[in-house]
Write a protein that holds these residues in place. Structure first.
Motif, PDB file in Angstrom:
ATOM      1  N   ASP A   1       0.846  -1.199   0.000  1.00 10.81           N
ATOM      2  CA  ASP A   1       0.000   0.000   0.000  1.00 10.81           C
ATOM      3  C   ASP A   1       0.881   1.248   0.000  1.00 10.81           C
ATOM      4  O   ASP A   1       1.820   1.364   0.785  1.00 10.81           O
ATOM      5  N   MET A   2       0.529   2.173  -0.866  1.00 10.11           N
ATOM      6  CA  MET A   2       1.268   3.432  -0.922  1.00 10.11           C
ATOM      7  C   MET A   2       0.664   4.395   0.091  1.00 10.11           C
ATOM      8  O   MET A   2      -0.517   4.734   0.026  1.00 10.11           O
ATOM      9  N   ILE A   3       1.466   4.840   1.046  1.00  5.88           N
ATOM     10  CA  ILE A   3       0.996   5.775   2.070  1.00  5.88           C
ATOM     11  C   ILE A   3       0.940   7.195   1.518  1.00  5.88           C
ATOM     12  O   ILE A   3      -0.037   7.922   1.726  1.00  5.88           O
ATOM     13  N   GLY A   4       1.948   7.595   0.797  1.00  9.68           N
ATOM     14  CA  GLY A   4       1.975   8.945   0.237  1.00  9.68           C
ATOM     15  C   GLY A   4       3.314   9.212  -0.424  1.00  9.68           C
ATOM     16  O   GLY A   4       4.177   8.327  -0.529  1.00  9.68           O
ATOM     17  N   GLU A   5       3.501  10.444  -0.845  1.00  7.25           N
ATOM     18  CA  GLU A   5       4.720  10.797  -1.570  1.00  7.25           C
ATOM     19  C   GLU A   5       5.117  12.237  -1.271  1.00  7.25           C
ATOM     20  O   GLU A   5       4.304  13.056  -0.827  1.00  7.25           O
ATOM     21  N   VAL A   6       6.376  12.530  -1.552  1.00 10.09           N
ATOM     22  CA  VAL A   6       6.937  13.879  -1.425  1.00 10.09           C
ATOM     23  C   VAL A   6       7.751  14.150  -2.685  1.00 10.09           C
ATOM     24  O   VAL A   6       8.608  13.333  -3.060  1.00 10.09           O
ATOM     25  N   VAL A   7       7.475  15.264  -3.344  1.00 14.27           N
ATOM     26  CA  VAL A   7       8.203  15.659  -4.548  1.00 14.27           C
ATOM     27  C   VAL A   7       8.852  17.016  -4.284  1.00 14.27           C
ATOM     28  O   VAL A   7       8.162  17.996  -4.002  1.00 14.27           O
ATOM     29  N   LEU A   8      10.170  17.042  -4.383  1.00 14.65           N
ATOM     30  CA  LEU A   8      10.929  18.278  -4.178  1.00 14.65           C
ATOM     31  C   LEU A   8      11.451  18.716  -5.536  1.00 14.65           C
ATOM     32  O   LEU A   8      12.397  18.132  -6.084  1.00 14.65           O
TER      33      LEU A   8
END
Length: 418
Positions: free
Chosen positions: A216-223
């Protein structure tokens, strides 16, 4: 009916006289006593007749009886004058569906799905530093806090994947068991010139490891702007909110192999070279991958072969050749089904990803096949992205009609001579 029977004085008197005369030998009873006894028996007789006679039904009783079949046929009943339905009142009954309640829930779910991308799923702490001597970006994944619970026990098994887009090279942290505040403290190095940093994006995906199903993908961060905090000449500590994201675009990894066909010998050679960035299937954050190749002819699986198993790696190297004997006339009727599997000592082996080759395949699988036919006796190698398997291994076996251990594909019948 009771009043009609009382009007017959002769019958009543005969009955009373028979009741009064107890015995023929008894003395005569005085007249006043006989009159009082007659009145007493007359009242008693009327009371008994009223009790044994069914009372007359009233309109109220009729309406009460008609209440019984109301739930079956309400519109076809005559409810009488005493029962009037208020037309402004909506009749309700047990088990009746109220659509307005469901519409409200549906609208709430739609609204939550619209705003789902805006909600945070915890925070992640990482640091960035550029190594000028080695021309590499150092990314240190420190920790994450307040992650959402994905397991039934109220915890998660989180790990982080790190990309420096647009490169496909991926790094991955270890899996931390049963925690919502993991401490990773793992460093990764991305070779990249300093001048290219403004056009690069740092992408971090937080996953919950699941041994028996899809992660399961919890979330992401894109910088996007790597120079947002500093010039990266010194280590910069950064906190970012983890944004909600789905797991539809999970990267399963890639496989590299070469194809070579000898028309004179009718021999197809597929050399499995290596894989990279495979999906982690074990709790250790690694997999035990091997490659299985099946020869398909007209929807039937004729033969299957597989490579050796590489332990605890996501980037295995094989350099193993798999050979199939296929007549030239049958090349348009065959295809290859390639599966990258994770070996499991206990339980069933799991599919990491699949891809298909053949003249009727799609995309790169068809192009690679046609290039092999266009340049016979020449090995041609390509990278292929792995896709999710739409059917399980059991469904695949049920769909294939037979299994020929010899692995020879029957040649199509020649056309009838005119």
């Amino acid at each position: 009916m009771a009043t009609e029977k009382v009007k017959d004085p002769v019958g009543s008197m005969g009955f009373l006289e028979a009741a009064v005369k107890i015995s023929h030998t008894s003395p005569d009873i005085p007249a006043d006593v006989q009159l009082s006894m007659r009145e007493h028996f007359l009242r008693r007789t009327q009371r008994m007749q009223r009790q044994t006679t069914e009372p007359a039904s009233s309109t109220r009783h009729n309406s009460f009886k008609r209440h019984l079949p109301r739930q079956m046929q309400v519109g076809s009943l005559d409810l009488g004058n005493d029962y009037v339905v208020d037309r402004e009142e909506k009749p309700t009954s047990l088990g009746r569906i109220q659509p307005e309640l469901y519409q409200q829930k549906a609208s709430e779910s739609e609204e939550s799905s619209k705003h789902g991308g805006e909600k945070n799923c915890g925070r992640i702490n990482f640091s960035l530093k550029y190594d000028y001597e080695n021309e590499a970006l150092l990314v240190n994944i420190l920790r994450a806090v307040d992650l959402p619970a994905k397991d039934l026990c109220g915890t998660s098994d989180p790990y982080v994947k790190v990309y420096l887009l647009p490169d496909r090279k991926k790094f991955q942290t270890r899996v931390h068991r049963k925690t919502l505040n993991p401490t990773f403290s793992e460093s990764f190095q991305f070779p990249v010139p300093y001048d290219e940093l403004p056009v690069r994006k740092l992408h971090m995906s937080v996953f919950d490891f699941d041994r028996f199903s899809r992660h399961d993908m919890i979330g992401e961060v894109v910088l996007e702007n790597l120079f947002e905090m500093s010039d990266l000449s010194r280590e910069t500590n950064i906190w970012r909110d983890i944004q909600y994201a789905t797991s539809e675009s999970v990267d399963l990894g890639e496989i590299m192999f070469s194809l070579c066909y000898l028309p004179t010998a009718g021999r197809l050679t597929l050399t499995v070279i290596k894989c990279r960035n495979l999906k982690a299937m074990d709790i250790t954050g690694y997999s035990d991958p091997y490659v299985k190749v099946s020869l398909i002819c007209d929807g039937r699986r004729l033969k299957k072969k597989k490579t050796s198993i590489k332990k605890n790696t996501l980037n295995p190297t094989y350099n193993e050749a798999i050979i199939f004997d296929i007549p030239p006339d049958s090349m348009d009727h065959v295809s290859l089904h390639i599966s990258v599997m994770d070996y499991d000592l206990v339980g069933h082996n799991e599919i990491i990803g699949v891809m298909r080759l053949g003249s009727h395949a799609e995309g790169l699988g068809r192009d690679h096949w046609n290039e092999m036919l266009a340049y016979p006796r020449k090995p041609i190698a390509h990278w292929h992205p792995l896709l999710e398997s739409k059917k399980s291994e059991k469904e695949w076996k049920a769909r294939t009609a037979s299994f020929d251990s010899q692995g020879s594909c029957p040649s199509p019948r020649p056309p009838a001579s005119p």
